[in-house]
Design a protein around this motif. Structure first.
Motif, mmCIF file in Angstrom:
data_model
loop_
_atom_site.group_PDB
_atom_site.id
_atom_site.type_symbol
_atom_site.label_atom_id
_atom_site.label_comp_id
_atom_site.label_asym_id
_atom_site.label_seq_id
_atom_site.Cartn_x
_atom_site.Cartn_y
_atom_site.Cartn_z
ATOM 1 N N ARG A 142 0.810 -1.220 0.000
ATOM 2 C CA ARG A 142 0.000 0.000 0.000
ATOM 3 C C ARG A 142 0.845 1.272 0.000
ATOM 4 O O ARG A 142 0.527 2.238 -0.701
ATOM 5 C CB ARG A 142 -0.919 -0.051 1.231
ATOM 6 C CG ARG A 142 -1.942 1.038 1.309
ATOM 7 C CD ARG A 142 -1.548 2.207 2.171
ATOM 8 N NE ARG A 142 -1.240 1.830 3.532
ATOM 9 C CZ ARG A 142 -0.754 2.673 4.436
ATOM 10 N NH1 ARG A 142 -0.499 3.913 4.107
ATOM 11 N NH2 ARG A 142 -0.482 2.256 5.666
ATOM 12 N N ARG A 143 1.946 1.254 0.745
ATOM 13 C CA ARG A 143 2.780 2.466 0.809
ATOM 14 C C ARG A 143 3.435 2.737 -0.543
ATOM 15 O O ARG A 143 3.526 3.876 -1.004
ATOM 16 C CB ARG A 143 3.864 2.321 1.896
ATOM 17 C CG ARG A 143 3.374 2.573 3.294
ATOM 18 C CD ARG A 143 3.170 4.069 3.603
ATOM 19 N NE ARG A 143 4.414 4.832 3.539
ATOM 20 C CZ ARG A 143 4.572 5.974 2.869
ATOM 21 N NH1 ARG A 143 3.556 6.485 2.183
ATOM 22 N NH2 ARG A 143 5.720 6.599 2.865
ATOM 23 N N ALA A 144 3.905 1.659 -1.188
ATOM 24 C CA ALA A 144 4.526 1.814 -2.512
ATOM 25 C C ALA A 144 3.494 2.329 -3.515
ATOM 26 O O ALA A 144 3.796 3.189 -4.367
ATOM 27 C CB ALA A 144 5.106 0.480 -2.976
ATOM 28 N N THR A 145 2.276 1.831 -3.408
ATOM 29 C CA THR A 145 1.212 2.291 -4.318
ATOM 30 C C THR A 145 0.919 3.767 -4.072
ATOM 31 O O THR A 145 0.737 4.542 -5.027
ATOM 32 C CB THR A 145 -0.059 1.436 -4.116
ATOM 33 O OG1 THR A 145 0.282 0.073 -4.366
ATOM 34 C CG2 THR A 145 -1.167 1.866 -5.058
ATOM 35 N N GLU A 146 0.916 4.150 -2.812
ATOM 36 C CA GLU A 146 0.648 5.550 -2.460
ATOM 37 C C GLU A 146 1.721 6.465 -3.084
ATOM 38 O O GLU A 146 1.398 7.527 -3.640
ATOM 39 C CB GLU A 146 0.670 5.651 -0.932
ATOM 40 C CG GLU A 146 0.148 6.928 -0.387
ATOM 41 C CD GLU A 146 0.155 6.882 1.154
ATOM 42 O OE1 GLU A 146 -0.254 5.864 1.751
ATOM 43 O OE2 GLU A 146 0.593 7.881 1.736
ATOM 44 N N ILE A 147 2.976 6.035 -3.002
ATOM 45 C CA ILE A 147 4.076 6.826 -3.581
ATOM 46 C C ILE A 147 3.910 6.909 -5.104
ATOM 47 O O ILE A 147 4.078 7.971 -5.712
ATOM 48 C CB ILE A 147 5.441 6.207 -3.183
ATOM 49 C CG1 ILE A 147 5.678 6.436 -1.681
ATOM 50 C CG2 ILE A 147 6.586 6.792 -4.013
ATOM 51 C CD1 ILE A 147 6.817 5.621 -1.092
ATOM 52 N N ALA A 148 3.517 5.782 -5.712
ATOM 53 C CA ALA A 148 3.319 5.776 -7.176
ATOM 54 C C ALA A 148 2.150 6.673 -7.581
ATOM 55 O O ALA A 148 2.213 7.351 -8.614
ATOM 56 C CB ALA A 148 3.093 4.338 -7.655
ATOM 57 N N VAL A 149 1.106 6.681 -6.759
ATOM 58 C CA VAL A 149 -0.054 7.550 -7.053
ATOM 59 C C VAL A 149 0.380 9.016 -6.991
ATOM 60 O O VAL A 149 0.050 9.817 -7.882
ATOM 61 C CB VAL A 149 -1.214 7.275 -6.060
ATOM 62 C CG1 VAL A 149 -2.268 8.382 -6.120
ATOM 63 C CG2 VAL A 149 -1.848 5.923 -6.335
ATOM 64 N N ALA A 150 1.146 9.364 -5.954
ATOM 65 C CA ALA A 150 1.596 10.761 -5.809
ATOM 66 C C ALA A 150 2.469 11.157 -7.003
ATOM 67 O O ALA A 150 2.335 12.270 -7.545
ATOM 68 C CB ALA A 150 2.354 10.926 -4.502
ATOM 69 N N ALA A 151 3.338 10.238 -7.441
ATOM 70 C CA ALA A 151 4.232 10.546 -8.563
ATOM 71 C C ALA A 151 3.442 10.707 -9.865
ATOM 72 O O ALA A 151 3.692 11.633 -10.652
ATOM 73 C CB ALA A 151 5.274 9.434 -8.708
ATOM 74 N N ALA A 152 2.470 9.830 -10.073
ATOM 75 C CA ALA A 152 1.654 9.911 -11.300
ATOM 76 C C ALA A 152 0.851 11.210 -11.320
ATOM 77 O O ALA A 152 0.719 11.867 -12.360
ATOM 78 C CB ALA A 152 0.715 8.707 -11.379
ATOM 79 N N ALA A 153 0.335 11.584 -10.156
ATOM 80 C CA ALA A 153 -0.442 12.823 -10.070
ATOM 81 C C ALA A 153 0.455 14.029 -10.333
ATOM 82 O O ALA A 153 0.073 14.959 -11.071
ATOM 83 C CB ALA A 153 -1.099 12.924 -8.699
ATOM 84 N N ALA A 154 1.671 13.995 -9.756
ATOM 85 C CA ALA A 154 2.603 15.127 -9.921
ATOM 86 C C ALA A 154 2.936 15.341 -11.393
ATOM 87 O O ALA A 154 3.054 16.480 -11.854
ATOM 88 C CB ALA A 154 3.861 14.875 -9.104
#
Ligand SMILES: O=C(CO)[C@H](O)[C@H](O)COP(=O)(O)O
Length: 232
Positions: A142-154
């Motif tokens: 979940r934490r890795a997914t959260e980081i990937a979501v933030a990066a994709a959004a950025a």
């Protein structure tokens, strides 16, 4: 008229679109629950419909009130889904998932010939995003997914807090056994690009942007019912 009455009025107006013999997708949330109550009254007086509930919560209410249910496996093509929304933009792109049922809600809406959204006027917005976007994620990583979501959004110029949804001090677990991240990106002008970017992340199960699924919104306000059609 108070908030609950507006939900009832929207649900009542949507019920006019339901005809005998329909295979219905039945949404989740407080507005959808008003629809279930009104539908149950119709069923009690002889209307024959069969419903696919979008959550265990809706299934329980339908069973309690005598609305006949089936599964999407038994009835994979539906005539109409009626469901609420957290935000509705002028194109009828929605944010859904405030109640945590977005995955089943989206599967059911996609299996339906039509989707009618029911809401009070407070749900109408010019641009989606004041309501945090629910993103259903696999528990694993979940934490890795959260980081990937933030990066994709950025990459798309979007940023803001992403929080794990909690309930009673524990992570909220969806009917599908997943977690939900609530992403407060603010205004989301590029919904399609964000949808594609989120779908490309392996840990993302589904997100709460409903694009091109709703055909009509039935919206209740102080001045009555407004019916908004999706652009063709
Ligand atoms: O998407 C949903 C549940 O996952 C609901 O439709 C949405 O949260 C609206 O709920 P309410 O009618 O209670 O405002």
């Amino acid at each position: 008229m108070d908030a609950r009455q507006l939900k009832i009025e929207a649900a009542r107006a949507a019920l006019a679109h339901v005809t005998d013999g329909m295979r219905l997708g039945i949404g989740t949330g407080s507005t959808a629950e008003e629809f279930v109550r009104l539908l149950a009254e119709k069923v009690a007086t002889g209307m024959t419909v069969i419903g696919v509930p979008t959550s265990e919560r809706t299934a329980a209410l339908c069973s309690e009130l005598g609305v006949p249910l089936t599964t999407l496996d038994e009835t994979p093509e539906l005539d109409l889904t009626i469901d609420g929304a957290d935000e509705i933009d002028p194109e009828l792109t929605l944010i859904k998932g405030g109640g945590g049922a977005l995955l089943r809600e989206k599967i059911v809406a996609a299996a339906s010939a039509r989707m009618i959204v029911i809401a009070d006027r407070s749900k109408l917005v010019e641009t989606l995003g004041a309501f945090p976007l629910p993103i259903e994620v696999n528990r694993f990583g979940r934490r890795a997914t959260e980081i990937a979501v933030a990066a994709a959004a950025a990459e798309l110029g979007l940023s803001g807090p992403i929080t794990l949804r909690m309930t009673g001090g524990q992570p909220f677990v969806t009917d599908g056994g997943h977690f939900i991240l609530d992403a407060s990106f603010g205004r989301i002008p590029n919904t399609r690009a964000l949808s594609n970017a989120l779908h490309a992340i392996p840990g993302v199960v589904e997100h709460g942007l409903f694009i091109g699924l709703a055909s009509v919104a039935v919206v209740a306000g102080a001045n009555g019912i407004e019916t908004v059609h999706a652009p063709r």
